[in-house]
Design a protein around this motif. Structure first.
Motif, PDB file in Angstrom:
ATOM      1  N   LYS A 121       0.850  -4.646  12.170  1.00 15.31           N
ATOM      2  CA  LYS A 121       1.899  -3.730  11.716  1.00 15.31           C
ATOM      3  C   LYS A 121       1.347  -2.308  11.696  1.00 15.31           C
ATOM      4  O   LYS A 121       0.178  -2.094  11.369  1.00 15.31           O
ATOM      5  N   THR A 122       2.217  -1.369  11.994  1.00 13.28           N
ATOM      6  CA  THR A 122       1.869   0.057  11.848  1.00 13.28           C
ATOM      7  C   THR A 122       3.061   0.788  11.238  1.00 13.28           C
ATOM      8  O   THR A 122       4.177   0.727  11.776  1.00 13.28           O
ATOM      9  N   THR A 145      -0.201   4.701  16.794  1.00 13.88           N
ATOM     10  CA  THR A 145       1.001   5.496  16.551  1.00 13.88           C
ATOM     11  C   THR A 145       1.389   6.305  17.773  1.00 13.88           C
ATOM     12  O   THR A 145       2.572   6.387  18.139  1.00 13.88           O
ATOM     13  N   ARG A 146       0.406   6.901  18.429  1.00 17.40           N
ATOM     14  CA  ARG A 146       0.694   7.701  19.616  1.00 17.40           C
ATOM     15  C   ARG A 146       1.385   6.866  20.688  1.00 17.40           C
ATOM     16  O   ARG A 146       2.394   7.283  21.288  1.00 17.40           O
ATOM     17  N   LEU A 147       0.865   5.661  20.940  1.00 16.20           N
ATOM     18  CA  LEU A 147       1.442   4.815  21.977  1.00 16.20           C
ATOM     19  C   LEU A 147       2.830   4.312  21.588  1.00 16.20           C
ATOM     20  O   LEU A 147       3.725   4.193  22.440  1.00 16.20           O
ATOM     21  N   MET A 148       3.016   4.028  20.311  1.00 16.41           N
ATOM     22  CA  MET A 148       4.331   3.571  19.865  1.00 16.41           C
ATOM     23  C   MET A 148       5.371   4.668  20.005  1.00 16.41           C
ATOM     24  O   MET A 148       6.510   4.422  20.437  1.00 16.41           O
ATOM     25  N   LEU A 149       5.005   5.876  19.625  1.00 20.07           N
ATOM     26  CA  LEU A 149       5.945   6.987  19.775  1.00 20.07           C
ATOM     27  C   LEU A 149       6.280   7.234  21.239  1.00 20.07           C
ATOM     28  O   LEU A 149       7.429   7.561  21.592  1.00 20.07           O
ATOM     29  N   HIS A 150       5.288   7.050  22.105  1.00 14.24           N
ATOM     30  CA  HIS A 150       5.525   7.218  23.545  1.00 14.24           C
ATOM     31  C   HIS A 150       6.569   6.194  24.026  1.00 14.24           C
ATOM     32  O   HIS A 150       7.482   6.541  24.790  1.00 14.24           O
ATOM     33  N   GLN A 207       0.838  -1.200   0.000  1.00 14.89           N
ATOM     34  CA  GLN A 207       0.000   0.000   0.000  1.00 14.89           C
ATOM     35  C   GLN A 207       0.870   1.246   0.000  1.00 14.89           C
ATOM     36  O   GLN A 207       1.853   1.338   0.745  1.00 14.89           O
ATOM     37  N   ALA A 208       0.503   2.202  -0.837  1.00 14.10           N
ATOM     38  CA  ALA A 208       1.188   3.497  -0.876  1.00 14.10           C
ATOM     39  C   ALA A 208       0.540   4.446   0.113  1.00 14.10           C
ATOM     40  O   ALA A 208      -0.660   4.358   0.402  1.00 14.10           O
ATOM     41  N   PRO A 239      -0.774   7.476   9.302  1.00 21.61           N
ATOM     42  CA  PRO A 239      -0.174   6.145   9.388  1.00 21.61           C
ATOM     43  C   PRO A 239      -1.013   5.097   8.650  1.00 21.61           C
ATOM     44  O   PRO A 239      -2.194   5.302   8.355  1.00 21.61           O
ATOM     45  N   ILE A 240      -0.379   3.975   8.366  1.00 23.01           N
ATOM     46  CA  ILE A 240      -1.045   2.815   7.772  1.00 23.01           C
ATOM     47  C   ILE A 240      -0.886   1.659   8.747  1.00 23.01           C
ATOM     48  O   ILE A 240       0.213   1.398   9.234  1.00 23.01           O
ATOM     49  N   THR A 241      -1.982   0.959   9.023  1.00 23.47           N
ATOM     50  CA  THR A 241      -1.904  -0.140   9.983  1.00 23.47           C
ATOM     51  C   THR A 241      -2.740  -1.313   9.509  1.00 23.47           C
ATOM     52  O   THR A 241      -3.635  -1.169   8.673  1.00 23.47           O
TER      53      THR A 241
END
Length: 589
Positions: free
Chosen positions: A364-365, A433-438, A81-82, A457-459
């Protein structure tokens, strides 16, 4: 003794069924033929993932007319996916890294001339650096040799357990030399010994890990070696893991430039030169006016089998059609959960095997960033600003992917499995995404990753998709018998007549689920099965998988366990895969 550089390479030659699919594909005699009277015969192919497209492609080359059905997009779990706003930045939501040992898979990659590049796994040669962060302790490494002694102990214990308890060196030598007799003997003994052993049980009972602390075993689960941590596999059968390690499937990975979905999409459009019956320039796309048929909602016995051959397919909006044969490549659970399937098409034992398939969860994200900022040098440490990361925090594994210093790049913020993937299931892409960046900020406190993110983001959570219901099959302890039934279903001479002509393919039917190689090889099994069903055959100089079945068939555990163990002759013959005197049908149900 030859040096390692002089040894033949490891390939994904299956220890369960050591048939050389790569040699079969490369042989100038081709995969076989059908009688001229069968030319143009329609064969249904359900699912346009890699297995379905390869099945249809090879059937078309034989002069048959595949009719492909697909509920979603061509590619299945090879899904690329693009990002919105930049079609040049593509990520792989499903399969993204393919071991070079998968020779049947690369046969098609090479046929299409697709460009590949080394995938940046942790500590791989192409990965500039790797950070391992466990229990708030961070370790930086540019190669495995940079890891502390504690990690070296874990690596040595894993290798020692494989050598002492799983015949690693002997099995790999047999694979390298394609010594099928030795390979079958060794592997069949391991199957009988370890069918009921979990991955964790194998490790915990080994002397290699028994001499170390629990922390060593815990660290192996968190970090692992090769493609990352292994603990989400701990409940699965050790046989699943051994197949991966023996065939080097966990190492030397490459990705397809532009996305893995290019392979099935371009094969769909490809016009082979060695066609029979069809005019030059025919492709799967041209046979289907560009588009597969829609979702299948029913698979039944034909109303007039003497006219059509036996299989009736019903589409979502009611259209039905009867076919001489059908190949089902969707995940097998769909045969009971999403597709109304005649129970009589399969034996009760086959239905049990289908229902007992155990699927892994996967999440995946991805985010797109303005540039590969991780290659910037931190002035305080002299190291890259960010590295490929393995951690016990929520993201578990973070990969950095780029095409050069002056182009937008991508971060696979989190790649998780099973329980780790389940933690993300109820969250949308932004919250993930927010939790991953944290979490990543705890590892890289001076780095503002978010300031580089571009767009949305794409998840994906594969278990949430009703057309898949999981990422891939992974057998639990005691499930070998089920997989043996699924894999061998393409051998149908001993089946009741009304159960012939429907074939299963896809990586969950293979012994190497989760790898595209398994999708390819089971597709080739189904192609052989269809051709055989319609009266065709392989060239004598290039026998197919069904022709070699009696010699190479997977071991039948029930047959071993029913033999008096004091009869050494029968036990030896079962371990080698050959039949004892008086039985010439070993492995054929």
């Amino acid at each position: 003794m030859s040096s390692p550089a002089e040894q033949p390479p490891l390939t994904m030659l299956s220890p369960d069924f050591p048939f050389s699919y790569d040699h079969y594909l490369a042989h100038p005699a081709g995969l076989g033929s059908v009688p001229e009277a069968a030319y143009g015969t329609e064969v249904a192919v359900i699912g346009a993932g890699l297995a379905g497209v390869i099945t249809a492609y090879e059937l078309m080359k034989m002069g048959l007319k595949p009719v492909v059905y697909e509920a979603g997009a061509i590619g299945g779990r090879l899904k690329s996916q693009a990002f919105d706003g930049n079609d040049d930045v593509v990520v792989d939501l499903g399969g993204m890294r393919f071991p070079v040992s998968g020779r049947a898979f690369y046969h098609y990659v090479d046929k299409l001339g697709l460009e590949t590049r080394a995938f940046p796994n942790p500590l791989a040669d192409v990965t500039p650096s790797t950070v391992v962060e466990l229990k708030n302790q961070t370790i930086y490494a540019e190669s495995a040799e940079d890891l502390p002694e504690f990690y070296q102990q874990v690596a040595r214990a894993w290798k020692r357990a494989l050598v002492e308890d799983a015949e690693l060196e002997a099995v790999q030598t047999a694979i390298r030399t394609r010594d099928t007799a030795t390979l079958k003997r060794l592997w069949n003994e391991l199957v009988a010994k370890h069918d009921d052993t979990s991955f964790y049980g194998f490790l915990a009972s080994s002397q290699a890990f028994g001499e170390l602390s629990f922390e060593h075993l815990e660290t192996f689960g968190q970090v692992g070696f090769g493609s990352g941590g292994w603990d989400t596999d701990f409940t699965n059968s050790i046989l699943e893991v051994l197949r991966v390690v023996f065939t080097d499937a966990d190492d030397q990975h490459r990705g397809i430039v532009g996305g893995a979905q290019r392979l099935p999409l371009e094969l769909w459009e490809h016009a082979p030169e060695d066609l029979v019956y069809w005019p030059v320039g025919t492709s799967l796309a041209s046979l289907h006016a560009g588009t597969p048929r829609g979702a299948v909602t029913g698979i039944h016995q034909a109303e007039n089998p003497e006219l059509s051959g036996g299989i009736r397919i019903k589409e979502k909006w009611g259209r039905t059609r009867e076919y001489a044969a059908a190949v089902v490549t969707c995940q097998s659970w769909l045969l009971s959960s999403r597709i109304d399937t005649d129970e009589s098409l399969f034996t009760a034992d086959m239905w049990t095997a289908i229902e007992k398939s155990h699927y892994m969860l996967s999440s995946k994200t991805f985010v797109m960033v303005d540039r590969p900022f991780w290659r910037d040098v931190d002035p305080q440490t002299g190291r890259p600003a960010m590295s490929m990361t393995l951690t016990d925090r929520l993201p578990r594994a973070t990969y950095l992917l780029d095409d050069g210093p002056d182009k937008p790049a991508t971060i696979l913020l989190s790649y998780t499995w099973n329980d780790d993937a389940l933690k993300w299931l109820s969250l949308d892409a932004s919250e993930r995404t927010r939790l991953m960046l944290h979490s990543l900020h705890k590892i890289y406190p001076g780095l503002d990753i978010g300031s580089h993110i571009v767009g949305e983001p794409i998840t994906v959570s594969w278990e949430a998709d009703p057309n898949f219901m999981g990422a891939f099959k992974n057998n639990l302890p005691g499930h070998y018998r089920y997989q043996e039934r699924l894999f061998g279903h393409f051998i149908q001479d001993d089946l009741a007549e009304h159960q012939r002509g429907i074939f299963l393919a896809g990586d969950d039917i293979s012994f190497t689920a989760g790898w595209a190689e398994g999708a390819v090889t089971t597709a080739l099994n189904a192609v052989w099965g269809v051709a055989h069903h319609l009266g065709g055959a392989c060239a004598p100089e290039n026998p197919g998988p069904g022709d070699m079945w009696d010699e190479l068939a997977p071991v039948r555990l029930d047959r071993i366990h029913n033999i008096n163990t004091t009869d050494n002759t029968d036990m030896a013959s079962m371990a080698s895969g050959s039949a004892p005197s008086g039985n010439t049908k070993d492995g054929i149900r």
